[in-house]
Design an enzyme around this catalytic site. Sequence first.
Site, PDB file in Angstrom:
ATOM      1  N   TYR A 154       0.102  -8.048  -3.820  1.00 12.52           N
ATOM      2  CA  TYR A 154       1.269  -6.528  -2.875  1.00 12.52           C
ATOM      3  C   TYR A 154       1.835  -7.637  -2.989  1.00 12.52           C
ATOM      4  O   TYR A 154       3.470  -7.158  -2.514  1.00 12.52           O
ATOM      5  CB  TYR A 154       0.344  -6.204  -1.808  1.00 12.52           C
ATOM      6  N   LYS A 158       6.173  -6.652  -3.186  1.00 10.05           N
ATOM      7  CA  LYS A 158       6.605  -6.474  -2.651  1.00 10.05           C
ATOM      8  C   LYS A 158       8.506  -7.196  -2.632  1.00 10.05           C
ATOM      9  O   LYS A 158       9.776  -6.976  -2.609  1.00 10.05           O
ATOM     10  CB  LYS A 158       6.488  -7.144  -1.485  1.00 10.05           C
TER      11      LYS A 158
HETATM   12  P1  NAP Z   1      -0.618   4.471   4.929  1.00 14.07           P
HETATM   13  O1  NAP Z   1      -0.481   4.669   6.751  1.00 14.07           O
HETATM   14  O2  NAP Z   1      -1.483   3.901   4.094  1.00 14.07           O
HETATM   15  O3  NAP Z   1       0.372   5.617   4.640  1.00 14.07           O
HETATM   16  C1  NAP Z   1       0.594   5.172   2.744  1.00 14.07           C
HETATM   17  C2  NAP Z   1       0.817   6.227   2.677  1.00 14.07           C
HETATM   18  O4  NAP Z   1       1.921   6.385   1.202  1.00 14.07           O
HETATM   19  C3  NAP Z   1       0.131   7.819   2.790  1.00 14.07           C
HETATM   20  O5  NAP Z   1       0.968   8.176   2.935  1.00 14.07           O
HETATM   21  C4  NAP Z   1       0.309   7.886   1.143  1.00 14.07           C
HETATM   22  O6  NAP Z   1      -0.333   9.317   0.569  1.00 14.07           O
HETATM   23  C5  NAP Z   1       1.059   7.469   0.344  1.00 14.07           C
HETATM   24  N1  NAP Z   1       0.455   7.268  -1.091  1.00 14.07           N
HETATM   25  C6  NAP Z   1      -0.829   5.906  -1.436  1.00 14.07           C
HETATM   26  N2  NAP Z   1      -0.301   5.840  -2.629  1.00 14.07           N
HETATM   27  C7  NAP Z   1       0.433   7.087  -3.263  1.00 14.07           C
HETATM   28  C8  NAP Z   1       0.878   7.393  -4.593  1.00 14.07           C
HETATM   29  N3  NAP Z   1       0.446   7.078  -5.669  1.00 14.07           N
HETATM   30  N4  NAP Z   1       1.690   8.564  -4.773  1.00 14.07           N
HETATM   31  C9  NAP Z   1       2.189   8.751  -3.648  1.00 14.07           C
HETATM   32  N5  NAP Z   1       1.855   8.799  -2.030  1.00 14.07           N
HETATM   33  C10 NAP Z   1       1.685   7.747  -1.948  1.00 14.07           C
HETATM   34  O7  NAP Z   1       0.369   2.903   5.048  1.00 14.07           O
HETATM   35  P2  NAP Z   1       1.939   2.504   5.562  1.00 14.07           P
HETATM   36  O8  NAP Z   1       1.406   1.122   6.537  1.00 14.07           O
HETATM   37  O9  NAP Z   1       2.177   4.073   6.022  1.00 14.07           O
HETATM   38  O10 NAP Z   1       2.957   1.576   4.728  1.00 14.07           O
HETATM   39  C11 NAP Z   1       3.699   2.676   4.152  1.00 14.07           C
HETATM   40  C12 NAP Z   1       4.375   1.717   3.586  1.00 14.07           C
HETATM   41  O11 NAP Z   1       5.309   0.925   4.396  1.00 14.07           O
HETATM   42  C13 NAP Z   1       4.330   0.500   1.950  1.00 14.07           C
HETATM   43  O12 NAP Z   1       5.237   0.804   0.856  1.00 14.07           O
HETATM   44  C14 NAP Z   1       3.745  -0.572   2.917  1.00 14.07           C
HETATM   45  O13 NAP Z   1       3.003  -1.548   1.547  1.00 14.07           O
HETATM   46  C15 NAP Z   1       4.711  -0.627   3.427  1.00 14.07           C
HETATM   47  N6  NAP Z   1       4.094  -1.766   4.702  1.00 14.07           N
HETATM   48  C16 NAP Z   1       3.250  -1.591   5.832  1.00 14.07           C
HETATM   49  C17 NAP Z   1       3.205  -2.175   6.733  1.00 14.07           C
HETATM   50  C18 NAP Z   1       2.269  -1.660   7.855  1.00 14.07           C
HETATM   51  O14 NAP Z   1       1.939  -2.659   8.624  1.00 14.07           O
HETATM   52  N7  NAP Z   1       1.767  -0.953   8.070  1.00 14.07           N
HETATM   53  C19 NAP Z   1       4.181  -3.209   6.726  1.00 14.07           C
HETATM   54  C20 NAP Z   1       4.591  -3.738   5.734  1.00 14.07           C
HETATM   55  C21 NAP Z   1       4.912  -3.235   4.861  1.00 14.07           C
HETATM   56  P3  NAP Z   1      -1.590   9.932   0.611  1.00 14.07           P
HETATM   57  O15 NAP Z   1      -2.607   9.928   1.829  1.00 14.07           O
HETATM   58  O16 NAP Z   1      -1.476  11.399  -0.074  1.00 14.07           O
HETATM   59  O17 NAP Z   1      -2.765   9.615  -0.949  1.00 14.07           O
END
Ligand code: NAP
Length: 246
Positions: A154, A158
């Site tokens: 991961y 990133k």
């Molecule tokens: P999440 O709740 O797990 O949601 C992930 C989203 O990405 C879902 O809408 C999922 O769609 C979509 N997705 C996953 N694989 C995909 C693919 N192959 N093609 C298209 N869509 C895909 O994640 P989140 O926490 O909101 O994270 C969103 C972003 O922020 C990510 O890039 C993550 O790395 C980043 N981030 C998150 C955090 C945190 O603390 N949450 C911190 C730093 C960075 P489906 O459900 O339809 O598959």
Amino acid sequence: MLEGKTAIVTGASRGIGRAIALELAKKGAYVVVNYNGSGEAADEVVKAIETAGGQAEAYQCNVADGKACEKLINDVIGRRGKIDILVNNAGITRDNLLMRMSEEDFDVVLGTNLKGAFHTMHFVSRYMLKQRSGRIINMASVVGVAGNAGQANYAASKAGVIGMTKSAAKELASRGITVNAVAPGFIETDMTGKLSDKVRDQASAQIPMGAFGKPEDVAKAVGFLASEDAGYITGQVIHVDGGMVM
Ligand code: NAP
């Protein structure tokens, strides 16, 4: 405001992407709510946008699939005539210690988080170059800056997103296209919902503001970077992390 703009938000069915879709629509953009597996959740995001008076559509596309990304970009151009804003938010985790991490876990995370953003930027850039305008915002993470035990795949994805963002910013700046990254810390979503109470407590202890952020905190930063007001900002990584990494 973003009236008349067309935006694509990848991974917008849940979590941070959902909040970004709602924020961009609230500012007036037509939003393509991309999802991979969660069709019902994506339809619910579209409904929420429409109920609030905005415009959106759901679009299934696995961002790890280059051909599917080409179709996504071409379909949206075909129907809307332009893409003004691309938010590469789709992301996954497959955490494990390095010695136990399988090659598949490495490849699938890089394939979605890094190559997924490459695919959409690759196909959208030719249209944005012709338009001589555009906003690209990539979702990084503080883990891509500081590293994290158990997340070598991961963190690599990133850190790659950050390097790709800066390179694209240099390539596209002269044509009026800005490319920036947002690096969230710990945000309350399904992704962090998987963490044990012990890990959550340890994480909170590292955050000067003392608590996890909300998806809306990240969405506000993206909304700003997508706006006219951010026209002279490119190649930057904006941390939204309660002061966790500075
Ligand atoms: P999440 O709740 O797990 O949601 C992930 C989203 O990405 C879902 O809408 C999922 O769609 C979509 N997705 C996953 N694989 C995909 C693919 N192959 N093609 C298209 N869509 C895909 O994640 P989140 O926490 O909101 O994270 C969103 C972003 O922020 C990510 O890039 C993550 O790395 C980043 N981030 C998150 C955090 C945190 O603390 N949450 C911190 C730093 C960075 P489906 O459900 O339809 O598959």
